[in-house]
Design a protein around this motif. Sequence first.
Motif, PDB file in Angstrom:
ATOM      1  N   VAL B  33      -1.371 -12.566   1.410  1.00 25.91           N
ATOM      2  CA  VAL B  33      -1.885 -11.922   0.409  1.00 25.91           C
ATOM      3  C   VAL B  33      -2.855 -12.608  -0.402  1.00 25.91           C
ATOM      4  CG1 VAL B  33      -1.437 -10.220  -1.514  1.00 25.91           C
ATOM      5  CG2 VAL B  33       0.160 -10.139   0.429  1.00 25.91           C
ATOM      6  N   VAL B  34      -2.719 -13.649  -0.899  1.00 23.71           N
ATOM      7  CA  VAL B  34      -3.536 -14.519  -1.644  1.00 23.71           C
ATOM      8  C   VAL B  34      -4.591 -15.045  -0.957  1.00 23.71           C
ATOM      9  CG1 VAL B  34      -3.686 -16.563  -3.078  1.00 23.71           C
ATOM     10  CG2 VAL B  34      -1.611 -15.164  -3.172  1.00 23.71           C
ATOM     11  N   ARG B  35      -4.439 -15.267   0.326  1.00 24.00           N
ATOM     12  CA  ARG B  35      -5.534 -15.815   1.029  1.00 24.00           C
ATOM     13  C   ARG B  35      -6.786 -14.996   1.123  1.00 24.00           C
ATOM     14  NH1 ARG B  35      -4.018 -18.498   6.815  1.00 24.00           N
ATOM     15  NH2 ARG B  35      -3.585 -20.205   5.299  1.00 24.00           N
ATOM     16  N   TYR B  36      -6.243 -13.730   1.509  1.00 16.48           N
ATOM     17  CA  TYR B  36      -7.264 -12.494   1.529  1.00 16.48           C
ATOM     18  C   TYR B  36      -7.789 -11.537   0.247  1.00 16.48           C
ATOM     19  CZ  TYR B  36      -7.509 -13.866   6.467  1.00 16.48           C
ATOM     20  OH  TYR B  36      -7.345 -14.594   7.726  1.00 16.48           O
ATOM     21  N   ARG B  37      -7.042 -12.160  -0.552  1.00 21.75           N
ATOM     22  CA  ARG B  37      -7.070 -11.338  -1.892  1.00 21.75           C
ATOM     23  C   ARG B  37      -8.551 -11.427  -2.538  1.00 21.75           C
ATOM     24  NH1 ARG B  37      -3.009 -12.797  -6.769  1.00 21.75           N
ATOM     25  NH2 ARG B  37      -4.232 -14.806  -6.497  1.00 21.75           N
ATOM     26  N   PRO B  38      -9.207 -12.559  -2.457  1.00 21.34           N
ATOM     27  CA  PRO B  38     -10.857 -12.292  -3.124  1.00 21.34           C
ATOM     28  C   PRO B  38     -11.508 -11.531  -2.242  1.00 21.34           C
ATOM     29  CG  PRO B  38     -10.026 -14.687  -2.896  1.00 21.34           C
ATOM     30  CD  PRO B  38      -8.986 -13.863  -2.310  1.00 21.34           C
ATOM     31  N   THR B  39     -11.597 -11.627  -0.991  1.00 21.74           N
ATOM     32  CA  THR B  39     -12.528 -10.698  -0.323  1.00 21.74           C
ATOM     33  C   THR B  39     -12.272  -9.431  -0.039  1.00 21.74           C
ATOM     34  OG1 THR B  39     -11.509 -11.589   1.560  1.00 21.74           O
ATOM     35  CG2 THR B  39     -13.618 -12.731   1.276  1.00 21.74           C
ATOM     36  N   LEU B  40     -10.938  -9.146   0.209  1.00 22.16           N
ATOM     37  CA  LEU B  40     -10.450  -7.611   0.227  1.00 22.16           C
ATOM     38  C   LEU B  40     -10.647  -7.073  -0.925  1.00 22.16           C
ATOM     39  CD1 LEU B  40      -9.176  -5.617   2.163  1.00 22.16           C
ATOM     40  CD2 LEU B  40      -6.736  -6.507   1.431  1.00 22.16           C
ATOM     41  N   PHE B  41     -10.034  -7.513  -2.184  1.00 23.45           N
ATOM     42  CA  PHE B  41     -10.216  -6.918  -3.382  1.00 23.45           C
ATOM     43  C   PHE B  41     -11.783  -6.812  -3.835  1.00 23.45           C
ATOM     44  CE2 PHE B  41      -9.479  -6.107  -7.810  1.00 23.45           C
ATOM     45  CZ  PHE B  41      -8.924  -5.469  -7.986  1.00 23.45           C
ATOM     46  N   GLY B  42     -12.567  -7.564  -3.590  1.00 22.47           N
ATOM     47  CA  GLY B  42     -13.923  -7.701  -4.012  1.00 22.47           C
ATOM     48  C   GLY B  42     -14.481  -6.339  -3.160  1.00 22.47           C
ATOM     49  N   PHE B  43     -14.286  -6.168  -1.890  1.00 21.32           N
ATOM     50  CA  PHE B  43     -14.793  -5.297  -1.204  1.00 21.32           C
ATOM     51  C   PHE B  43     -14.092  -3.713  -1.601  1.00 21.32           C
ATOM     52  CE2 PHE B  43     -13.874  -2.349   2.556  1.00 21.32           C
ATOM     53  CZ  PHE B  43     -15.122  -2.114   2.706  1.00 21.32           C
ATOM     54  N   ILE B  44     -12.959  -3.782  -1.992  1.00 18.70           N
ATOM     55  CA  ILE B  44     -12.435  -2.439  -2.225  1.00 18.70           C
ATOM     56  C   ILE B  44     -12.842  -2.186  -3.660  1.00 18.70           C
ATOM     57  CG2 ILE B  44     -10.320  -1.302  -3.065  1.00 18.70           C
ATOM     58  CD1 ILE B  44      -8.811  -3.080  -0.836  1.00 18.70           C
ATOM     59  N   LEU B  45     -12.950  -3.298  -4.709  1.00 14.07           N
ATOM     60  CA  LEU B  45     -13.224  -2.940  -6.000  1.00 14.07           C
ATOM     61  C   LEU B  45     -14.685  -2.161  -5.921  1.00 14.07           C
ATOM     62  CD1 LEU B  45     -12.724  -3.424  -8.968  1.00 14.07           C
ATOM     63  CD2 LEU B  45     -13.648  -5.528  -8.799  1.00 14.07           C
ATOM     64  N   ASN B  46     -15.678  -2.865  -5.107  1.00 13.73           N
ATOM     65  CA  ASN B  46     -17.232  -2.271  -5.014  1.00 13.73           C
ATOM     66  C   ASN B  46     -17.145  -1.141  -4.419  1.00 13.73           C
ATOM     67  OD1 ASN B  46     -19.166  -4.515  -6.436  1.00 13.73           O
ATOM     68  ND2 ASN B  46     -17.415  -5.773  -5.605  1.00 13.73           N
ATOM     69  N   MET B  47     -16.405  -0.571  -3.495  1.00 16.81           N
ATOM     70  CA  MET B  47     -16.490   0.421  -2.799  1.00 16.81           C
ATOM     71  C   MET B  47     -15.787   1.488  -3.529  1.00 16.81           C
ATOM     72  SD  MET B  47     -17.669   0.430   0.118  1.00 16.81           S
ATOM     73  CE  MET B  47     -17.249   1.470   1.069  1.00 16.81           C
ATOM     74  N   THR B  48     -15.176   1.511  -4.554  1.00 16.34           N
ATOM     75  CA  THR B  48     -14.327   2.453  -5.179  1.00 16.34           C
ATOM     76  C   THR B  48     -15.051   2.626  -6.530  1.00 16.34           C
ATOM     77  OG1 THR B  48     -12.791   0.834  -6.082  1.00 16.34           O
ATOM     78  CG2 THR B  48     -12.067   2.332  -4.249  1.00 16.34           C
ATOM     79  N   GLY B  50     -13.517   2.607  -9.679  1.00 14.26           N
ATOM     80  CA  GLY B  50     -12.790   1.907 -10.937  1.00 14.26           C
ATOM     81  C   GLY B  50     -11.657   0.960 -10.531  1.00 14.26           C
ATOM     82  N   ARG B  51     -11.266   0.223 -11.753  1.00 10.51           N
ATOM     83  CA  ARG B  51     -10.319  -0.702 -11.287  1.00 10.51           C
ATOM     84  C   ARG B  51      -8.912  -0.136 -10.960  1.00 10.51           C
ATOM     85  NH1 ARG B  51      -8.641  -6.252 -12.562  1.00 10.51           N
ATOM     86  NH2 ARG B  51      -6.732  -6.006 -11.864  1.00 10.51           N
ATOM     87  N   ASP B  52      -8.448   1.030 -11.492  1.00 13.18           N
ATOM     88  CA  ASP B  52      -7.143   1.472 -11.125  1.00 13.18           C
ATOM     89  C   ASP B  52      -7.216   1.770  -9.652  1.00 13.18           C
ATOM     90  OD1 ASP B  52      -6.353   0.922 -13.771  1.00 13.18           O
ATOM     91  OD2 ASP B  52      -6.895   2.986 -14.205  1.00 13.18           O
ATOM     92  N   ASP B  53      -8.142   2.474  -9.366  1.00 11.29           N
ATOM     93  CA  ASP B  53      -8.528   2.860  -7.851  1.00 11.29           C
ATOM     94  C   ASP B  53      -8.361   1.762  -7.000  1.00 11.29           C
ATOM     95  OD1 ASP B  53      -8.618   5.676  -7.946  1.00 11.29           O
ATOM     96  OD2 ASP B  53     -10.726   5.821  -7.547  1.00 11.29           O
ATOM     97  N   ALA B  54      -9.101   0.627  -7.188  1.00  8.87           N
ATOM     98  CA  ALA B  54      -8.825  -0.549  -6.453  1.00  8.87           C
ATOM     99  C   ALA B  54      -7.519  -1.108  -6.613  1.00  8.87           C
ATOM    100  CB  ALA B  54      -9.966  -1.629  -7.147  1.00  8.87           C
ATOM    101  N   ASP B  55      -6.838  -1.237  -7.660  1.00  9.79           N
ATOM    102  CA  ASP B  55      -5.314  -1.826  -7.459  1.00  9.79           C
ATOM    103  C   ASP B  55      -4.501  -0.955  -6.500  1.00  9.79           C
ATOM    104  OD1 ASP B  55      -5.847  -3.627  -9.233  1.00  9.79           O
ATOM    105  OD2 ASP B  55      -4.469  -3.057 -10.741  1.00  9.79           O
ATOM    106  N   ASP B  56      -4.886   0.471  -6.762  1.00  8.53           N
ATOM    107  CA  ASP B  56      -3.767   1.330  -5.641  1.00  8.53           C
ATOM    108  C   ASP B  56      -4.215   1.171  -4.360  1.00  8.53           C
ATOM    109  OD1 ASP B  56      -2.907   2.355  -8.172  1.00  8.53           O
ATOM    110  OD2 ASP B  56      -4.091   4.297  -7.978  1.00  8.53           O
ATOM    111  N   ILE B  57      -5.415   0.945  -3.735  1.00  6.66           N
ATOM    112  CA  ILE B  57      -5.849   0.826  -2.477  1.00  6.66           C
ATOM    113  C   ILE B  57      -5.580  -0.620  -2.119  1.00  6.66           C
ATOM    114  CG2 ILE B  57      -8.068   0.752  -1.129  1.00  6.66           C
ATOM    115  CD1 ILE B  57      -9.228   2.820  -3.050  1.00  6.66           C
ATOM    116  N   PHE B  58      -5.675  -1.479  -2.815  1.00  7.88           N
ATOM    117  CA  PHE B  58      -5.305  -2.855  -2.429  1.00  7.88           C
ATOM    118  C   PHE B  58      -3.808  -2.731  -2.116  1.00  7.88           C
ATOM    119  CE2 PHE B  58      -3.722  -7.180  -3.072  1.00  7.88           C
ATOM    120  CZ  PHE B  58      -4.648  -7.891  -2.340  1.00  7.88           C
TER     121      PHE B  58
END
Lengths: 173, 200
Positions: B33-48, B50-58
């Motif tokens: 989870v930590v290994r892929y956190r920056p790239t996966l969360f970065g992608f999700i955050l910019n595709m959604t 808001g922050r809450d949406d990104a948290d939920d999707i991640f």
Amino acid sequence: MNCKMTDRWTLLSESGELSAREQQLLDAHVAGCARCAGLRAETLGALDRAREVLPSGEPGERVMDTLRAAAEEGAGRGRTLRFRQPVVQVLAYAACVAVALGIWFRANGQASPDHVQEARAILVSISADVYDSREEAGAAGETDELRALARELLIMEGMAADEESGLDLLWDA
Amino acid sequence: MMAAGRETSMDPTDRDLLARYRGGEADALEVLVVRYRPTLFGFILNMTEGRDDADDIFQEVWLRAIRKLDGYQHKNLSGWLVRIARNIIIDRARRKKPVLSLDVEPEGGRPLVESIPGKTADPSVRLDGSALGLRISGAVAALPEEQREVFLLRVKADFPFKEIARIQGVSINTALARMQYALSKLRPLLAGEYAELKDA
């Protein structure tokens, strides 16, 4: 190598997807073409800037806590649960098809409309599941086997040609 | 090129970690989870939006992944995770049914794209040159879906075009063309905004 290719090759070069030979050709072309040199610098600059300014961050601690709990719960499950292994999987699906056939043929071997509908519902459910698992497990061979079984069932049902096309559509979706 | 966040030669491989997790070591999954956190969360955050949406999707991505790990046989874990994220994002977008286009300019007002919910409202979200970054972020958000996805998969998730094409189910030429279209729209903005940022 010509000017038209510079933009795409610059992108492929930046992502590390050009071969050594292609990279040489790109470098040689850009060295002798001021316009392409400018385009390449602009593209690489834009990508760097986008990386700098676009939002980044980390999920909240609440999310990480939830995932830790889920990981604890799921850890070790693979030691006992290997249901999705390809061979077991296809046997399980085949068993489902057999159940569908059984439902269909009960009541003195005559299919009633209700039984046919029930058998079809099971088939659709199996098909969707097979499609998902094919994506995950690469079980294309098993899918073909199940597809053949399903087709046999539907042919026995005496379905119309358009329904058979429907099965293809479902499978190839 | 390896996507940021993937293992180095010194780290345990994804396969090793998955085997350890399947063997009962819950901590092994956290490493992934930590290994892929920056790239996966970065992608999700910019595709959604808001922050809450990104948290939920991640969170949903990993919960789905955990449920399906028993049958997971792919060699490319990050690509699989992004595919799951993409499906969730698409499902959510379908459910939301947008009422207005981002390009629509309300009477006397600015285009909606400029009023996208502030991704910088949360201090844990880093955005360099905040106001300028927000405008660029808005411009990225206004790109057609498939172009934005290619752009973010390359820029935020560091995926090669071959993998991006596979994720989108298109040829590599189509993926490259989408990136070119995206860049042609963003390049002037990125050049101008960046000059401002540097001068500030």
